[in-house]
Write an enzyme that holds these catalytic residues in place. Structure first.
Site, PDB file in Angstrom:
ATOM      1  N   LYS A   1      50.624 -20.850  -4.022  1.00  6.02           N
ATOM      2  CA  LYS A   1      51.940 -20.253  -3.790  1.00  6.02           C
ATOM      3  C   LYS A   1      52.200 -19.029  -4.685  1.00  6.02           C
ATOM      4  O   LYS A   1      51.487 -18.811  -5.669  1.00  6.02           O
ATOM      5  CB  LYS A   1      53.013 -21.327  -4.015  1.00  6.02           C
ATOM      6  CG  LYS A   1      52.998 -22.450  -2.970  1.00  6.02           C
ATOM      7  CD  LYS A   1      54.143 -23.429  -3.218  1.00  6.02           C
ATOM      8  CE  LYS A   1      54.206 -24.503  -2.146  1.00  6.02           C
ATOM      9  NZ  LYS A   1      55.339 -25.438  -2.365  1.00  6.02           N
TER      10      LYS A   1
ATOM     11  N   TYR B   1      57.217 -23.864   7.757  1.00  9.56           N
ATOM     12  CA  TYR B   1      58.067 -24.874   7.123  1.00  9.56           C
ATOM     13  C   TYR B   1      59.178 -25.370   8.063  1.00  9.56           C
ATOM     14  O   TYR B   1      60.178 -25.917   7.597  1.00  9.56           O
ATOM     15  CB  TYR B   1      58.663 -24.330   5.829  1.00  9.56           C
ATOM     16  CG  TYR B   1      57.726 -24.408   4.644  1.00  9.56           C
ATOM     17  CD1 TYR B   1      57.264 -25.635   4.168  1.00  9.56           C
ATOM     18  CD2 TYR B   1      57.314 -23.255   3.977  1.00  9.56           C
ATOM     19  CE1 TYR B   1      56.410 -25.704   3.072  1.00  9.56           C
ATOM     20  CE2 TYR B   1      56.465 -23.327   2.872  1.00  9.56           C
ATOM     21  CZ  TYR B   1      56.013 -24.564   2.431  1.00  9.56           C
ATOM     22  OH  TYR B   1      55.182 -24.642   1.343  1.00  9.56           O
TER      23      TYR B   1
ATOM     24  N   PHE C   1      67.240 -26.808   0.705  1.00 10.47           N
ATOM     25  CA  PHE C   1      66.450 -25.802  -0.009  1.00 10.47           C
ATOM     26  C   PHE C   1      65.646 -24.902   0.925  1.00 10.47           C
ATOM     27  O   PHE C   1      64.840 -24.091   0.474  1.00 10.47           O
ATOM     28  CB  PHE C   1      65.511 -26.483  -1.017  1.00 10.47           C
ATOM     29  CG  PHE C   1      64.612 -27.526  -0.405  1.00 10.47           C
ATOM     30  CD1 PHE C   1      63.437 -27.162   0.245  1.00 10.47           C
ATOM     31  CD2 PHE C   1      64.925 -28.872  -0.482  1.00 10.47           C
ATOM     32  CE1 PHE C   1      62.605 -28.111   0.809  1.00 10.47           C
ATOM     33  CE2 PHE C   1      64.098 -29.836   0.088  1.00 10.47           C
ATOM     34  CZ  PHE C   1      62.938 -29.445   0.731  1.00 10.47           C
TER      35      PHE C   1
ATOM     36  N   ARG D   1      46.108 -34.146  -2.326  1.00  6.93           N
ATOM     37  CA  ARG D   1      47.426 -34.581  -2.808  1.00  6.93           C
ATOM     38  C   ARG D   1      47.318 -35.151  -4.227  1.00  6.93           C
ATOM     39  O   ARG D   1      48.202 -34.936  -5.057  1.00  6.93           O
ATOM     40  CB  ARG D   1      48.048 -35.620  -1.870  1.00  6.93           C
ATOM     41  CG  ARG D   1      48.359 -35.151  -0.452  1.00  6.93           C
ATOM     42  CD  ARG D   1      49.426 -34.108  -0.300  1.00  6.93           C
ATOM     43  NE  ARG D   1      50.669 -34.406  -0.943  1.00  6.93           N
ATOM     44  CZ  ARG D   1      51.821 -33.759  -0.707  1.00  6.93           C
ATOM     45  NH1 ARG D   1      51.865 -32.755   0.196  1.00  6.93           N
ATOM     46  NH2 ARG D   1      52.896 -34.044  -1.347  1.00  6.93           N
TER      47      ARG D   1
ATOM     48  N   THR E   1      55.528 -33.542  -6.178  1.00 10.63           N
ATOM     49  CA  THR E   1      56.267 -32.320  -5.824  1.00 10.63           C
ATOM     50  C   THR E   1      57.007 -31.748  -7.031  1.00 10.63           C
ATOM     51  O   THR E   1      56.981 -30.540  -7.273  1.00 10.63           O
ATOM     52  CB  THR E   1      57.296 -32.639  -4.703  1.00 10.63           C
ATOM     53  OG1 THR E   1      56.625 -33.296  -3.630  1.00 10.63           O
ATOM     54  CG2 THR E   1      57.975 -31.381  -4.210  1.00 10.63           C
TER      55      THR E   1
ATOM     56  N   ARG F   1      50.037 -29.296 -10.457  1.00  9.74           N
ATOM     57  CA  ARG F   1      51.465 -29.074 -10.682  1.00  9.74           C
ATOM     58  C   ARG F   1      51.864 -29.384 -12.120  1.00  9.74           C
ATOM     59  O   ARG F   1      52.678 -28.662 -12.706  1.00  9.74           O
ATOM     60  CB  ARG F   1      52.276 -29.876  -9.665  1.00  9.74           C
ATOM     61  CG  ARG F   1      52.219 -29.198  -8.277  1.00  9.74           C
ATOM     62  CD  ARG F   1      52.739 -30.077  -7.193  1.00  9.74           C
ATOM     63  NE  ARG F   1      53.031 -29.324  -5.961  1.00  9.74           N
ATOM     64  CZ  ARG F   1      53.317 -29.912  -4.800  1.00  9.74           C
ATOM     65  NH1 ARG F   1      53.367 -31.230  -4.706  1.00  9.74           N
ATOM     66  NH2 ARG F   1      53.566 -29.173  -3.733  1.00  9.74           N
TER      67      ARG F   1
ATOM     68  N   ASN G   1      56.211 -24.639  -7.252  1.00 10.75           N
ATOM     69  CA  ASN G   1      55.290 -25.676  -7.699  1.00 10.75           C
ATOM     70  C   ASN G   1      53.828 -25.401  -7.353  1.00 10.75           C
ATOM     71  O   ASN G   1      53.028 -26.320  -7.198  1.00 10.75           O
ATOM     72  CB  ASN G   1      55.760 -27.045  -7.208  1.00 10.75           C
ATOM     73  CG  ASN G   1      55.837 -27.109  -5.694  1.00 10.75           C
ATOM     74  OD1 ASN G   1      55.484 -26.150  -5.016  1.00 10.75           O
ATOM     75  ND2 ASN G   1      56.278 -28.242  -5.167  1.00 10.75           N
TER      76      ASN G   1
ATOM     77  N   HIS H   1      50.754 -25.815  -1.977  1.00 11.33           N
ATOM     78  CA  HIS H   1      51.083 -26.638  -0.809  1.00 11.33           C
ATOM     79  C   HIS H   1      49.830 -27.405  -0.421  1.00 11.33           C
ATOM     80  O   HIS H   1      48.724 -26.877  -0.520  1.00 11.33           O
ATOM     81  CB  HIS H   1      51.507 -25.764   0.382  1.00 11.33           C
ATOM     82  CG  HIS H   1      51.518 -26.537   1.675  1.00 11.33           C
ATOM     83  ND1 HIS H   1      52.604 -27.264   2.079  1.00 11.33           N
ATOM     84  CD2 HIS H   1      50.543 -26.738   2.615  1.00 11.33           C
ATOM     85  CE1 HIS H   1      52.311 -27.874   3.224  1.00 11.33           C
ATOM     86  NE2 HIS H   1      51.078 -27.565   3.577  1.00 11.33           N
TER      87      HIS H   1
ATOM     88  N   GLU I   1      48.268 -27.155  10.613  1.00 13.76           N
ATOM     89  CA  GLU I   1      48.458 -26.106   9.599  1.00 13.76           C
ATOM     90  C   GLU I   1      47.234 -25.187   9.510  1.00 13.76           C
ATOM     91  O   GLU I   1      47.380 -23.970   9.334  1.00 13.76           O
ATOM     92  CB  GLU I   1      48.765 -26.755   8.248  1.00 13.76           C
ATOM     93  CG  GLU I   1      50.137 -27.440   8.253  1.00 13.76           C
ATOM     94  CD  GLU I   1      50.470 -28.206   6.989  1.00 13.76           C
ATOM     95  OE1 GLU I   1      51.587 -28.759   6.916  1.00 13.76           O
ATOM     96  OE2 GLU I   1      49.642 -28.257   6.061  1.00 13.76           O
TER      97      GLU I   1
HETATM   98  P1  ADP Z   1      55.254 -31.271  -1.005  1.00 21.84           P
HETATM   99  O1  ADP Z   1      54.966 -29.789  -1.153  1.00 21.84           O
HETATM  100  O2  ADP Z   1      54.907 -32.032  -2.261  1.00 21.84           O
HETATM  101  O3  ADP Z   1      54.635 -31.882   0.222  1.00 21.84           O
HETATM  102  P2  ADP Z   1      57.827 -31.350   0.430  1.00 21.84           P
HETATM  103  O4  ADP Z   1      57.008 -31.312   1.679  1.00 21.84           O
HETATM  104  O5  ADP Z   1      58.839 -32.444   0.282  1.00 21.84           O
HETATM  105  O6  ADP Z   1      56.856 -31.434  -0.863  1.00 21.84           O
HETATM  106  O7  ADP Z   1      58.601 -29.983   0.218  1.00 21.84           O
HETATM  107  C1  ADP Z   1      57.990 -28.750   0.563  1.00 21.84           C
HETATM  108  C2  ADP Z   1      58.269 -27.751  -0.530  1.00 21.84           C
HETATM  109  O8  ADP Z   1      59.665 -27.472  -0.583  1.00 21.84           O
HETATM  110  C3  ADP Z   1      57.927 -28.213  -1.957  1.00 21.84           C
HETATM  111  O9  ADP Z   1      56.558 -28.086  -2.278  1.00 21.84           O
HETATM  112  C4  ADP Z   1      58.792 -27.279  -2.779  1.00 21.84           C
HETATM  113  O10 ADP Z   1      58.213 -25.984  -2.893  1.00 21.84           O
HETATM  114  C5  ADP Z   1      60.052 -27.201  -1.928  1.00 21.84           C
HETATM  115  N1  ADP Z   1      61.030 -28.215  -2.364  1.00 21.84           N
HETATM  116  C6  ADP Z   1      60.986 -29.550  -2.136  1.00 21.84           C
HETATM  117  N2  ADP Z   1      62.049 -30.179  -2.668  1.00 21.84           N
HETATM  118  C7  ADP Z   1      62.807 -29.207  -3.242  1.00 21.84           C
HETATM  119  C8  ADP Z   1      64.041 -29.197  -3.962  1.00 21.84           C
HETATM  120  N3  ADP Z   1      64.714 -30.339  -4.196  1.00 21.84           N
HETATM  121  N4  ADP Z   1      64.516 -28.016  -4.413  1.00 21.84           N
HETATM  122  C9  ADP Z   1      63.847 -26.860  -4.174  1.00 21.84           C
HETATM  123  N5  ADP Z   1      62.683 -26.788  -3.500  1.00 21.84           N
HETATM  124  C10 ADP Z   1      62.157 -27.942  -3.042  1.00 21.84           C
HETATM  125 MG    MG Z   2      55.014 -31.499   2.229  1.00 23.26          MG
END
Ligand code: ADP
Ligand code: MG
Length: 140
Positions: free
Chosen positions: A11, A51, A59, A87, A93, A104, A114, A117, A128
């Protein structure tokens, strides 16, 4: 042994800090092979499409703005149980909840910024990968 593929994005917070190699090293040391990789600057339409599953979440706007703020590196990773392995290597996350040694925990700035992805299922990995790569760009 089941060799599968997953999709990864390094990212903008990581590319901005010149961490493409550092992140990739954790993936490679963890048993995954980079079988496709390209640096792109996502368009807003691409980020919103990619997304789309999160579009109702509070968010979403912040996430799209972040993902198009700087270049990213999109990758296809191959290895044994690649989705799960990636993962594990990514960590939770929220970096404050991520295990020691994960990408992370080591590099992420916040729950939003973070660093990586990773696909969450084999089915989503296929979707994807196809979103960003043609089959002839993937060389195992
Ligand atoms: P992951 O990337 O671990 O699979 P998610 O699919 O739940 O997590 O969320 C996608 C992305 O959205 C996260 O990697 C992060 O960049 C962003 N994100 C998730 N939760 C939050 C939050 N509470 N506030 C801001 N950004 C968030
Ligand atoms: Mg995800």
């Amino acid at each position: 042994m089941t060799v599968t593929r997953t999709f990864s994005i390094i990212k903008p917070d990581a590319t901005r800090r010149n961490l493409t190699g550092a992140v990739t090293k954790i993936l490679e040391d963890g048993g995954l092979r980079v079988v496709a990789s390209k640096r792109i600057h996502m368009t807003r339409a691409q980020a919103e499409g990619f997304y789309g599953v999160h579009k109702e979440r509070p968010f979403f706007g912040e996430l799209v703005d972040f993902m198009i703020s700087e270049p990213v590196v999109v990758q296809v990773l191959e290895g044994e149980n690649a989705v799960l392995r990636n993962r594990e290597l990514m960590g939770a996350t929220n970096p404050s909840e991520a295990d020691e040694g994960t990408i992370r925990k080591t590099h992420a700035l916040s729950i939003g910024e973070n660093s990586v992805h990773g696909s969450d299922s084999d089915e989503n990995a296929a979707i994807e990968i196809a979103f960003f790569f043609n089959e002839d760009e993937i060389v195992g």
